[in-house]
Design a protein around this motif. Structure first.
Motif, PDB file in Angstrom:
ATOM      1  N   LEU A  88       0.839  -1.331   0.067  1.00 32.10           N
ATOM      2  CA  LEU A  88       0.151  -0.052  -0.021  1.00 32.10           C
ATOM      3  C   LEU A  88       0.769   1.383  -0.014  1.00 32.10           C
ATOM      4  O   LEU A  88       0.370   2.220  -0.788  1.00 32.10           O
ATOM      5  CB  LEU A  88      -0.913  -0.043   1.247  1.00 32.10           C
ATOM      6  N   LEU A  92      -0.111   5.231  -1.390  1.00 29.72           N
ATOM      7  CA  LEU A  92      -1.027   5.690  -0.235  1.00 29.72           C
ATOM      8  C   LEU A  92      -0.122   6.198   0.868  1.00 29.72           C
ATOM      9  O   LEU A  92       0.991   5.908   0.995  1.00 29.72           O
ATOM     10  CB  LEU A  92      -1.809   4.724   0.571  1.00 29.72           C
ATOM     11  N   ASP A  96      -3.543   7.469   5.071  1.00 23.60           N
ATOM     12  CA  ASP A  96      -4.589   6.818   4.154  1.00 23.60           C
ATOM     13  C   ASP A  96      -4.514   4.916   4.688  1.00 23.60           C
ATOM     14  O   ASP A  96      -5.546   4.120   4.548  1.00 23.60           O
ATOM     15  CB  ASP A  96      -4.379   6.708   2.871  1.00 23.60           C
ATOM     16  N   ILE A  97      -3.140   4.680   4.690  1.00 21.30           N
ATOM     17  CA  ILE A  97      -2.881   3.227   5.334  1.00 21.30           C
ATOM     18  C   ILE A  97      -3.619   2.801   6.577  1.00 21.30           C
ATOM     19  O   ILE A  97      -4.336   1.681   6.708  1.00 21.30           O
ATOM     20  CB  ILE A  97      -1.539   2.743   5.288  1.00 21.30           C
ATOM     21  N   ALA A  99      -6.262   4.373   7.911  1.00 21.29           N
ATOM     22  CA  ALA A  99      -7.545   4.279   7.646  1.00 21.29           C
ATOM     23  C   ALA A  99      -8.015   3.253   7.124  1.00 21.29           C
ATOM     24  O   ALA A  99      -9.091   2.684   7.481  1.00 21.29           O
ATOM     25  CB  ALA A  99      -8.158   5.457   6.943  1.00 21.29           C
ATOM     26  N   THR A 100      -7.490   2.632   5.958  1.00 20.58           N
ATOM     27  CA  THR A 100      -7.603   1.447   5.442  1.00 20.58           C
ATOM     28  C   THR A 100      -7.596   0.088   6.211  1.00 20.58           C
ATOM     29  O   THR A 100      -8.305  -0.781   6.163  1.00 20.58           O
ATOM     30  CB  THR A 100      -6.652   1.178   4.038  1.00 20.58           C
ATOM     31  N   ALA A 179      -7.976   5.240  -5.295  1.00 16.77           N
ATOM     32  CA  ALA A 179      -7.435   4.591  -4.378  1.00 16.77           C
ATOM     33  C   ALA A 179      -7.953   5.796  -3.066  1.00 16.77           C
ATOM     34  O   ALA A 179      -8.676   5.163  -1.847  1.00 16.77           O
ATOM     35  CB  ALA A 179      -6.125   4.103  -4.171  1.00 16.77           C
ATOM     36  N   GLU A 180      -7.515   6.862  -3.294  1.00 13.41           N
ATOM     37  CA  GLU A 180      -7.496   7.932  -1.956  1.00 13.41           C
ATOM     38  C   GLU A 180      -9.021   8.098  -1.802  1.00 13.41           C
ATOM     39  O   GLU A 180      -9.604   8.133  -0.556  1.00 13.41           O
ATOM     40  CB  GLU A 180      -6.948   9.074  -2.366  1.00 13.41           C
ATOM     41  N   VAL A 183     -10.319   5.313   0.048  1.00 11.50           N
ATOM     42  CA  VAL A 183     -10.125   5.460   1.554  1.00 11.50           C
ATOM     43  C   VAL A 183     -10.976   6.306   2.273  1.00 11.50           C
ATOM     44  O   VAL A 183     -11.376   6.195   3.143  1.00 11.50           O
ATOM     45  CB  VAL A 183      -8.584   5.894   1.645  1.00 11.50           C
ATOM     46  N   ASP A 184     -11.196   7.670   1.530  1.00 15.29           N
ATOM     47  CA  ASP A 184     -12.149   8.621   1.896  1.00 15.29           C
ATOM     48  C   ASP A 184     -13.577   8.242   2.363  1.00 15.29           C
ATOM     49  O   ASP A 184     -14.047   8.523   3.345  1.00 15.29           O
ATOM     50  CB  ASP A 184     -12.210   9.699   1.251  1.00 15.29           C
ATOM     51  N   LEU A 186     -14.276   4.940   3.159  1.00 16.76           N
ATOM     52  CA  LEU A 186     -14.444   4.099   4.323  1.00 16.76           C
ATOM     53  C   LEU A 186     -15.279   4.805   5.666  1.00 16.76           C
ATOM     54  O   LEU A 186     -15.919   4.304   6.204  1.00 16.76           O
ATOM     55  CB  LEU A 186     -13.021   3.877   4.719  1.00 16.76           C
TER      56      LEU A 186
END
Length: 192
Positions: A88, A92, A96-97, A99-100, A179-180, A183-184, A186
């Motif tokens: 990741l 990211l 962000d990682i 949060a993921t 991807a960002e 993540v947002d 989520l």
């Protein structure tokens, strides 16, 4: 085109730390680093680069990217998470990682999920992505060649490389931005 496929082959895109290669016993940090270095060394851009360092692992722990270790030892689940973080971090940010992986860490702690099955699914999807990547690169190279043939320049080889680099970076940016946004989203899913 053959040279391009050789370059893609040299990326070792299918190089992953597999579940079968992860010991079922807890390991110290140096052992973790040794496993990652030996397995993923072909993925490095330069020989002097490091796949994983003590500083990286400590930063992941401080950033709470994985659940706390016990007695200075890392479990197989930690190895899986560190492997995911390794993948990741190419696209990211650390935030962000985090949060993921937050919910995954919670589920691991609460023993609500078999993280090995999730990781196996990730490896399968990744291998399919490698196949798709080869097809996409060949198609992009053909499109670049077609565009360069319309140019009136003697240095077509350079122009092909320039346009292919720009095109690949462009696609990379599209995927990273998506991807960002995922993540947002989520946070949105957790709230609903």
């Amino acid at each position: 085109m053959e040279k391009l496929l050789d370059i893609v082959d040299d990326l070792h895109l299918d190089n992953h730390l597999l579940i079968e290669e992860m010991p079922d016993l807890d390991l110290y940090m140096d052992q973790i680093i040794q496993i990652f270095e030996s397995k993923l060394e072909k993925s490095k851009r330069n020989e002097e680069d490091k796949v994983l360092t003590k500083t990286m692992i400590n930063n992941y722990a401080k950033g709470k990217l994985f659940f706390p270790i016990q007695n200075k030892k890392y479990s197989k689940n930690h190895l899986i998470l560190i492997s995911l973080i390794y993948q990741l971090k190419g696209a990211l940010s650390i935030n962000d990682i985090k949060a993921t992986l937050d919910k995954l860490n919670e589920k691991i702690i609460e023993e609500e999920l078999d993280v090995e099955n999730i990781y196996q699914s990730y490896i399968k999807l990744s291998n399919r992505n490698v196949e798709r990547f080869y097809q996409d690169i060949e198609k992009s190279a053909d499109e670049v060649k077609a565009e360069v043939s319309k140019q009136e320049d003697d240095d077509s080889s350079y122009l092909e490389q320039l346009l292919l680099i720009a095109s690949v970076v462009n696609m990379s940016n599209f995927y990273r931005r998506l991807a960002e946004k995922l993540v947002d989203s989520l946070d949105d899913e957790d709230e609903s």
